[in-house]
Design a protein around this motif. Structure first.
Motif, short mmCIF file in Angstrom:
data_model
loop_
_atom_site.label_atom_id
_atom_site.label_comp_id
_atom_site.label_asym_id
_atom_site.label_seq_id
_atom_site.Cartn_x
_atom_site.Cartn_y
_atom_site.Cartn_z
N LEU A 177 0.85 -1.26 0.26
CA LEU A 177 0.09 -0.01 -0.13
C LEU A 177 0.92 1.53 0.17
O LEU A 177 0.44 2.22 -0.34
CB LEU A 177 -1.09 0.03 1.27
CG LEU A 177 -2.07 -0.83 1.02
CD1 LEU A 177 -3.17 -0.88 2.21
CD2 LEU A 177 -2.65 -1.24 -0.13
N PRO A 197 -4.85 -0.88 4.80
CA PRO A 197 -5.53 0.13 4.52
C PRO A 197 -6.02 1.13 5.32
O PRO A 197 -6.20 2.37 5.36
CB PRO A 197 -6.97 -0.56 3.69
CG PRO A 197 -7.04 -1.77 4.02
CD PRO A 197 -5.97 -2.34 4.49
N LEU A 247 -6.06 5.88 -1.19
CA LEU A 247 -6.63 4.72 -1.59
C LEU A 247 -8.13 4.65 -1.56
O LEU A 247 -8.65 5.17 -0.54
CB LEU A 247 -5.82 3.51 -0.90
CG LEU A 247 -5.89 3.45 0.47
CD1 LEU A 247 -6.99 2.92 0.97
CD2 LEU A 247 -4.54 2.57 0.91
N TYR A 252 -11.17 1.33 -1.13
CA TYR A 252 -11.49 -0.21 -1.19
C TYR A 252 -12.46 -0.36 -2.38
O TYR A 252 -13.47 0.19 -2.59
CB TYR A 252 -12.46 -0.49 0.12
CG TYR A 252 -11.72 -0.16 1.30
CD1 TYR A 252 -11.12 -1.52 1.91
CD2 TYR A 252 -11.45 1.00 1.94
CE1 TYR A 252 -10.51 -1.15 3.09
CE2 TYR A 252 -10.89 1.03 3.21
CZ TYR A 252 -10.75 -0.17 3.95
OH TYR A 252 -10.00 0.19 5.09
N HIS A 261 -8.88 -7.42 1.33
CA HIS A 261 -9.45 -6.21 0.61
C HIS A 261 -8.72 -6.04 -0.66
O HIS A 261 -7.41 -6.19 -0.82
CB HIS A 261 -9.69 -5.08 1.51
CG HIS A 261 -10.59 -5.13 2.76
ND1 HIS A 261 -11.90 -4.81 2.53
CD2 HIS A 261 -10.38 -5.54 3.91
CE1 HIS A 261 -12.48 -5.09 3.40
NE2 HIS A 261 -11.50 -5.26 4.55
N LEU A 267 -7.81 -3.03 -3.39
CA LEU A 267 -7.74 -1.68 -3.17
C LEU A 267 -7.16 -0.86 -4.60
O LEU A 267 -6.49 -1.75 -5.13
CB LEU A 267 -6.83 -1.17 -1.99
CG LEU A 267 -7.19 -1.71 -0.87
CD1 LEU A 267 -6.55 -2.56 -0.14
CD2 LEU A 267 -7.70 -0.55 0.20
#
Length: 325
Positions: free
Chosen positions: A79, A97, A107, A109, A220, A222
């Protein structure tokens, strides 16, 4: 997204609490303004992405788009790359996240996989005196900061009636954490698959606790908000192909094991053990239930002063045009 399409996919996935991804119809024209390049981050635990890379389905679906793959050791590092624009699409567990959003990352989701509480563990040496979660008090615990393991340990500490300050977290990436654990520099290692499966094969550590009863371990997906807003059809294609990859895992397990072993450099018994613990994992857009669960994780981190500010998860949720929660 049409209601009839949602109902069909609900039946297909049997996931009544999740909003499934609409199938990308064969022959549907893609928009002309596709990106020149699609840069995807993945890690050794990214089963669906690893198989998608091998299948080269994106290259077939997104004609003219250069698909580039980048492997990372864990979600937080991935990330960081997403935040600075080095990649366009990534997958992590729940905490990365949250830490990124708390740090001001833009970012969003875009999707999720179902809960996988059984694919992470808190490990001790076979001869360790640590027998219960309450015994973690005063112990050194190796953790990848901002990872699913971080939250796993937090929940374990809370369930034991302890405070975060009662333990000594030692923040290490997975490879360094394993080395520290094996040489006895730390008392405990909190880790996820396939790193857990790998040390099981070679050192047979004792499992103090898996994620069951402590954490959900949702995965998740992203992206940068600008990428998702501009290329929603690319996200749709990604999710359809990722779900096909998951179906491949279920239907062709031996072949999936061989492919993932070759990709990760881990042996087949390690990958087989990992996949045995991993549930069916189709990819879906976010629902209110998923957002609420992620908000609980974020609130817990903030209450423990492990992130610098409160996070509103809903602010970072992206949905395809025409879709509502």
């Amino acid at each position: 997204m049409k209601l009839s399409a949602i109902r069909r996919l609900l039946l297909t996935f049997a996931l009544s609490s999740m909003l499934p991804v609409a199938a990308f119809a064969a022959g549907t024209d893609l928009p002309k303004d596709l990106p020149k390049e699609l840069r995807i981050g993945f890690q050794k635990s990214s089963v669906n992405l690893t198989l998608l890379k091998h299948r080269q389905a994106l290259e077939q679906q997104l004609k003219g788009v250069k698909v580039t793959w980048f492997e990372f050791t864990a979600g937080p590092q991935m990330l960081e790359a997403l935040s600075v624009g080095s990649i366009d699409f990534a997958t992590t567990g729940e905490p990365p996240p949250i830490f990124a959003q708390a740090a001001g990352s833009n970012l969003v989701y875009v999707g999720a996989e179902p809960a996988k509480p059984g694919v992470s563990a808190i490990l001790v040496k076979p001869d360790s005196a640590i027998r219960a979660l309450a015994d973690l008090k005063g112990k050194k615990i190796a953790i990848q900061k901002g990872s699913s393991a971080h939250y796993h340990v937090l929940r374990a500490v809370q369930q034991a009636g302890l405070q975060w300050l009662d333990i000594t977290p030692v923040y290490l990436a997975p490879a360094d954490a394993r080395a520290a654990f094996e040489r006895g520099s730390v008392d405990v290692w909190a880790i996820w698959d396939p790193y857990w499966a790998a040390i099981e094969q070679s050192a047979a550590p004792r499992i103090l606790a898996t994620g069951k009863g402590l954490v959900n371990n949702l995965s998740h997906y992203l992206s940068a908000r600008s990428f998702a807003d501009k290329y929603p059809k690319v996200i749709q294609v990604l999710f359809e192909e990722l779900t096909r990859s998951d179906s491949f895992v279920q239907k062709s397990r031996d072949e999936a094991v061989a492919i993932i072993a070759a990709s990760t450099g881990l042996d087949k018994p390690t990958i087989a053990s990992f996949l045995e613990r991993r549930p069916r994992s189709p990819v879906v857009y976010l629902t209110q239930n998923i957002i609420d669960e992620q908000q609980r994780v974020a609130d817990n981190f903030y209450q423990q002063k492990l992130i610098p500010k409160a996070v509103n998860v809903r602010d970072a949720v992206w949905l395809p045009p025409g879709t509502k929660l």
